[in-house]
Scaffold this motif. Structure first.
Motif, PDB file in Angstrom:
ATOM      1  N   GLY A  92       0.807  -1.249   0.148  1.00 16.82           N
ATOM      2  CA  GLY A  92       0.006  -0.177  -0.057  1.00 16.82           C
ATOM      3  C   GLY A  92       0.879   1.322   0.044  1.00 16.82           C
ATOM      4  N   THR A  93       0.623   2.123   0.931  1.00 21.79           N
ATOM      5  CA  THR A  93       1.038   3.669   1.060  1.00 21.79           C
ATOM      6  C   THR A  93       2.811   3.689   1.144  1.00 21.79           C
ATOM      7  OG1 THR A  93       0.707   3.688   3.246  1.00 21.79           O
ATOM      8  CG2 THR A  93      -0.966   4.464   2.053  1.00 21.79           C
ATOM      9  N   GLN A  94       3.176   2.270   1.744  1.00 24.20           N
ATOM     10  CA  GLN A  94       4.619   2.443   2.136  1.00 24.20           C
ATOM     11  C   GLN A  94       5.486   2.178   0.736  1.00 24.20           C
ATOM     12  OE1 GLN A  94       4.324  -0.848   4.838  1.00 24.20           O
ATOM     13  NE2 GLN A  94       6.099  -1.897   3.396  1.00 24.20           N
ATOM     14  N   LEU A  95       5.034   1.740  -0.349  1.00 23.04           N
ATOM     15  CA  LEU A  95       5.706   1.417  -1.633  1.00 23.04           C
ATOM     16  C   LEU A  95       5.776   2.673  -2.563  1.00 23.04           C
ATOM     17  CD1 LEU A  95       6.471  -1.125  -2.868  1.00 23.04           C
ATOM     18  CD2 LEU A  95       4.215  -1.236  -4.304  1.00 23.04           C
ATOM     19  N   CYS A  96       7.276   2.777  -2.717  1.00 19.70           N
ATOM     20  CA  CYS A  96       7.662   3.888  -3.744  1.00 19.70           C
ATOM     21  C   CYS A  96       7.926   3.286  -5.069  1.00 19.70           C
ATOM     22  CB  CYS A  96       8.607   4.846  -3.151  1.00 19.70           C
ATOM     23  SG  CYS A  96       9.919   4.194  -2.553  1.00 19.70           S
ATOM     24  N   SER A  97       8.753   2.105  -5.137  1.00 21.64           N
ATOM     25  CA  SER A  97       9.028   1.599  -6.247  1.00 21.64           C
ATOM     26  C   SER A  97       8.893   0.153  -6.189  1.00 21.64           C
ATOM     27  CB  SER A  97      10.753   1.943  -6.273  1.00 21.64           C
ATOM     28  OG  SER A  97      11.121   1.242  -7.527  1.00 21.64           O
ATOM     29  N   PHE A  98       8.455  -0.430  -7.597  1.00 15.64           N
ATOM     30  CA  PHE A  98       8.057  -1.684  -7.694  1.00 15.64           C
ATOM     31  C   PHE A  98       8.176  -2.327  -8.893  1.00 15.64           C
ATOM     32  CE2 PHE A  98       4.006  -4.804  -8.132  1.00 15.64           C
ATOM     33  CZ  PHE A  98       4.688  -5.821  -7.054  1.00 15.64           C
ATOM     34  N   ALA A  99       8.963  -3.377  -8.851  1.00 15.95           N
ATOM     35  CA  ALA A  99       9.516  -4.000 -10.047  1.00 15.95           C
ATOM     36  C   ALA A  99       9.142  -5.462 -10.155  1.00 15.95           C
ATOM     37  CB  ALA A  99      10.927  -3.880 -10.483  1.00 15.95           C
ATOM     38  N   VAL A 100       8.166  -5.983 -10.948  1.00 16.41           N
ATOM     39  CA  VAL A 100       7.741  -7.191 -10.664  1.00 16.41           C
ATOM     40  C   VAL A 100       7.677  -8.014 -12.071  1.00 16.41           C
ATOM     41  CG1 VAL A 100       5.081  -6.464 -11.303  1.00 16.41           C
ATOM     42  CG2 VAL A 100       5.688  -8.634  -9.771  1.00 16.41           C
ATOM     43  N   SER A 101       7.973  -9.469 -12.083  1.00 17.39           N
ATOM     44  CA  SER A 101       7.690 -10.155 -13.120  1.00 17.39           C
ATOM     45  C   SER A 101       6.619 -11.366 -12.787  1.00 17.39           C
ATOM     46  CB  SER A 101       9.028 -10.958 -13.453  1.00 17.39           C
ATOM     47  OG  SER A 101      10.107 -10.008 -14.056  1.00 17.39           O
ATOM     48  N   ILE A 102       5.771 -11.488 -13.903  1.00 24.23           N
ATOM     49  CA  ILE A 102       4.615 -12.279 -13.381  1.00 24.23           C
ATOM     50  C   ILE A 102       4.679 -13.558 -14.406  1.00 24.23           C
ATOM     51  CG2 ILE A 102       2.023 -12.573 -13.101  1.00 24.23           C
ATOM     52  CD1 ILE A 102       2.098  -9.494 -12.718  1.00 24.23           C
ATOM     53  N   ALA A 103       4.551 -14.458 -13.958  1.00 25.17           N
ATOM     54  CA  ALA A 103       4.484 -15.839 -14.831  1.00 25.17           C
ATOM     55  C   ALA A 103       3.324 -15.970 -15.528  1.00 25.17           C
ATOM     56  CB  ALA A 103       5.040 -17.175 -13.767  1.00 25.17           C
ATOM     57  N   HIS A 104       2.281 -16.155 -14.850  1.00 24.90           N
ATOM     58  CA  HIS A 104       0.940 -16.328 -15.535  1.00 24.90           C
ATOM     59  C   HIS A 104      -0.156 -15.256 -15.391  1.00 24.90           C
ATOM     60  CE1 HIS A 104       2.630 -20.202 -16.468  1.00 24.90           C
ATOM     61  NE2 HIS A 104       2.765 -20.316 -15.152  1.00 24.90           N
ATOM     62  N   VAL A 105      -0.916 -14.761 -16.351  1.00 33.57           N
ATOM     63  CA  VAL A 105      -1.807 -13.559 -16.108  1.00 33.57           C
ATOM     64  C   VAL A 105      -3.072 -14.091 -16.717  1.00 33.57           C
ATOM     65  CG1 VAL A 105      -2.642 -11.429 -16.615  1.00 33.57           C
ATOM     66  CG2 VAL A 105      -0.199 -11.848 -16.103  1.00 33.57           C
ATOM     67  N   TYR A 106      -3.924 -14.697 -15.874  1.00 29.92           N
ATOM     68  CA  TYR A 106      -5.319 -15.224 -16.287  1.00 29.92           C
ATOM     69  C   TYR A 106      -6.127 -15.119 -14.938  1.00 29.92           C
ATOM     70  CZ  TYR A 106      -3.718 -19.510 -14.034  1.00 29.92           C
ATOM     71  OH  TYR A 106      -3.092 -20.557 -13.533  1.00 29.92           O
ATOM     72  N   LYS A 125       6.027   5.624  -7.215  1.00 24.93           N
ATOM     73  CA  LYS A 125       6.389   6.575  -8.271  1.00 24.93           C
ATOM     74  C   LYS A 125       7.160   5.888  -9.685  1.00 24.93           C
ATOM     75  CE  LYS A 125       5.269  10.050  -5.747  1.00 24.93           C
ATOM     76  NZ  LYS A 125       3.813  10.549  -6.073  1.00 24.93           N
ATOM     77  N   GLN A 126       7.732   4.831  -9.252  1.00 24.07           N
ATOM     78  CA  GLN A 126       8.407   3.685 -10.303  1.00 24.07           C
ATOM     79  C   GLN A 126       7.959   2.638 -10.371  1.00 24.07           C
ATOM     80  OE1 GLN A 126      12.571   4.549 -10.351  1.00 24.07           O
ATOM     81  NE2 GLN A 126      13.061   2.761 -11.356  1.00 24.07           N
ATOM     82  N   LEU A 127       7.410   2.032 -11.719  1.00 21.57           N
ATOM     83  CA  LEU A 127       6.768   1.043 -11.580  1.00 21.57           C
ATOM     84  C   LEU A 127       7.311   0.121 -13.101  1.00 21.57           C
ATOM     85  CD1 LEU A 127       4.552  -1.308 -11.190  1.00 21.57           C
ATOM     86  CD2 LEU A 127       2.862   0.226 -12.494  1.00 21.57           C
ATOM     87  N   THR A 128       7.764  -1.260 -12.865  1.00 20.51           N
ATOM     88  CA  THR A 128       8.120  -1.890 -13.840  1.00 20.51           C
ATOM     89  C   THR A 128       7.346  -3.400 -13.943  1.00 20.51           C
ATOM     90  OG1 THR A 128      10.489  -1.045 -13.954  1.00 20.51           O
ATOM     91  CG2 THR A 128      10.137  -3.267 -14.952  1.00 20.51           C
ATOM     92  N   ARG A 154       7.496   6.982 -13.447  1.00 18.14           N
ATOM     93  CA  ARG A 154       8.344   6.293 -14.399  1.00 18.14           C
ATOM     94  C   ARG A 154       7.702   5.051 -14.440  1.00 18.14           C
ATOM     95  NH1 ARG A 154      12.941   9.414 -15.129  1.00 18.14           N
ATOM     96  NH2 ARG A 154      13.125  10.892 -13.655  1.00 18.14           N
ATOM     97  N   LEU A 155       7.378   4.602 -15.706  1.00 23.03           N
ATOM     98  CA  LEU A 155       6.615   3.130 -16.099  1.00 23.03           C
ATOM     99  C   LEU A 155       7.294   2.680 -17.140  1.00 23.03           C
ATOM    100  CD1 LEU A 155       4.061   1.461 -15.737  1.00 23.03           C
ATOM    101  CD2 LEU A 155       3.007   2.742 -17.417  1.00 23.03           C
ATOM    102  N   THR A 156       7.547   1.324 -17.021  1.00 17.26           N
ATOM    103  CA  THR A 156       8.312   0.279 -17.729  1.00 17.26           C
ATOM    104  C   THR A 156       7.312  -1.082 -17.760  1.00 17.26           C
ATOM    105  OG1 THR A 156      10.426   1.156 -17.398  1.00 17.26           O
ATOM    106  CG2 THR A 156      10.533  -1.013 -18.451  1.00 17.26           C
ATOM    107  N   LEU A 157       6.923  -1.082 -19.376  1.00 10.23           N
ATOM    108  CA  LEU A 157       5.968  -2.457 -19.518  1.00 10.23           C
ATOM    109  C   LEU A 157       6.759  -3.148 -20.450  1.00 10.23           C
ATOM    110  CD1 LEU A 157       2.500  -0.681 -19.701  1.00 10.23           C
ATOM    111  CD2 LEU A 157       3.704  -1.589 -17.651  1.00 10.23           C
ATOM    112  N   LEU A 158       6.864  -4.363 -20.208  1.00  8.03           N
ATOM    113  CA  LEU A 158       7.555  -5.446 -21.132  1.00  8.03           C
ATOM    114  C   LEU A 158       6.412  -6.575 -21.261  1.00  8.03           C
ATOM    115  CD1 LEU A 158      11.054  -5.657 -19.728  1.00  8.03           C
ATOM    116  CD2 LEU A 158      10.245  -4.391 -21.905  1.00  8.03           C
TER     117      LEU A 158
END
Length: 341
Positions: A92-106, A125-128, A154-158
C-alpha cells in the motif's frame, strides 16, 4: 515436448524463461522463515532473483511480508496475477518503487478483479511490469490494475499479449496505450515499453493506422507488424531507445538491422518463420547486429534455398551459452552447430 512444439508454433507462445519454483523444497522453508522474521522490520529495499518465483503464502495472516513495515522498494517474481494484486494491497502506502515479473496472467478466481479496487499506492512513483509469457486476460486484469496506480511517474512495461483471448480485438497500438494507461497517470514523465501482441486470423493492416495518436511522453515509437502462415499475426510496439533484453518470434521481415545498433543489448532471441527459410546471410547479419546474444532459439521447418552457395561469412555467436533447436529443418543444425564459432 509435443505440447511445447504445438503451442510454440501455432499461437506464438513463449516458454522462456522457465522459472524456478521452490514449493516443497528446503529453499521454500528458508524463504518463508526469512520473510516472516522480525529482521525485515528494518529492511527498506529488497531485490529477489528474477528467475525464482516467490513461494506461496503459508503464514496464517495471508501476508507476503508481515514484518516488512518499512519496505518501500521491491523487485520480485510472482507466479500469478492475483499474487501481484495481493502484494500491492499489502504494501500500500509504503511502496514507492515496484518491479515485478509475473509468470501467468489469467482470471483464476473471479474475486481478483474486485480486489483491484482495494489497491491504494499513492507513493508509488516507479513501476516496472514484465510478462513474457502470453497474457491471457489483458483487458480484464492488466489494464484495470495499471489504472489504479495513478501516481506513477516512471513506467516500464514489457508484455506479450494474446489478443485473441481478450476483449480488445486488435493489435495493441499507441492509441490503446494512451487511452487505457497514460491518460490515467497524470504525473507520468517517462514511459518505456515493448508490447508484443498476438492475434489469430488477423487482417492485414497498414502501419500508418497505428500513428493516429501522439504519446503524452513524446518519445519515439516504432511499430512492426508481421503475419505468418499459421493464421497468426503479431505486432511489436516499442519505445526508443529499446529497453528490453530479448526479442521473440523474429522473422526474416523484422527490421532487425540498423545503423544505430538499436538492439545491441539483446541477449535472448527467438527466431520463427513459417513463410521463408533463414539463410546463411541472415544468421551472419544477426551475429553482427546482436553481438551480446546468450540464448538463441530457432523455429523454422523450411529448407534453406542457398545452402549450396559458398558462404563468404559465418555467424560468430561468441557469447552464446544456450542454443535451442526444437522444431527445425536439419539445415539449421548444420548451419549453427558446424559453422558457428
Amino acid at each position: 515436448m509435443e505440447i511445447y512444439r504445438v503451442l510454440h508454433s501455432e499461437s506464438l507462445s513463449c516458454f522462456i524463461p522457465q522459472f524456478v519454483r521452490l514449493e516443497g523444497s528446503g529453499g521454500n522453508r528458508i524463504i518463508s522463515t526469512v520473510r516472516c522474521s522480525t529482521f525485515l522490520r528494518s529492511i527498506v529495499s529488497m531485490e529477489l532473483e528474477n528467475d525464482c518465483i516467490l513461494p506461496n503464502i503459508i503464514n496464517p495472516d495471508g501476508l507476503f511480508f508481515p514484518q516488512s513495515i518499512r519496505l518501500s522498494r521491491i523487485q520480485i517474481t510472482l507466479n500469478r496475477f492475483g499474487d501481484c494484486v495481493r502484494l500491492l494491497i499489502e504494501l500500500g502506502t509504503q511502496l514507492c518503487s515496484f518491479a515485478v515479473s509475473i509468470a501467468h496472467v489469467y482470471l483464476q478466481k473471479a474475486d481478483i478483479i474486485s480486489q483491484i479496487s482495494s489497491i491504494s499506492c499513492p507513493n508509488l512513483k516507479q513501476l516496472t511490469v514484465t510478462i513474457y509469457k502470453n497474457i491471457v486476460h489483458y483487458s480484464e486484469c492488466i489494464v484495470p490494475l495499471l489504472q489504479r496506480l495513478s501516481n506513477v511517474e516512471r513506467l516500464t512495461l514489457l508484455f506479450a499479449i494474446n489478443i485473441t483471448t481478450t476483449r480488445l480485438g486488435h493489435f495493441v497500438t499507441e492509441l490503446d496505450l494512451e487511452k487505457d494507461i497514460v491518460s490515467y497517470m497524470p504525473h507520468l514523465c517517462q514511459f518505456n515499453f515493448h508490447i508484443r501482441s498476438i492475434l489469430e486470423n488477423a487482417s492485414p493492416v497498414e502501419i500508418g493506422t497505428f500513428r493516429q495518436s501522439v504519446m503524452t511522453c513524446q518519445q519515439a515509437v516504432i511499430c512492426t507488424v508481421d503475419y505468418f502462415n499459421n493464421n497468426y499475426g503479431q505486432c511489436q510496439l516499442y519505445s526508443l531507445p529499446f529497453i528490453g533484453n530479448r526479442l521473440d518470434f523474429i522473422s526474416n521481415r523484422f527490421p532487425l538491422f540498423d545503423m544505430n545498433n538499436m538492439f545491441s543489448m539483446v541477449t535472448m532471441l527467438l527466431l520463427f518463420d513459417d513463410v521463408k527459410p533463414f539463410e546463411n546471410l541472415f544468421f551472419a547479419r544477426i551475429a553482427r547486429a546482436l553481438p551480446n546474444i546468450k540464448t538463441l532459439e530457432v523455429f523454422n521447418k523450411l529448407e534453406q534455398q542457398g545452402k549450396g552457395m559458398i558462404a563468404t561469412s559465418y555467424p560468430d555467436f561468441s557469447r552464446l551459452s544456450a542454443l535451442i533447436l526444437l522444431d527445425i529443418h536439419m539445415d539449421y543444425a548444420e548451419q549453427l552447430l558446424c559453422q558457428s564459432r
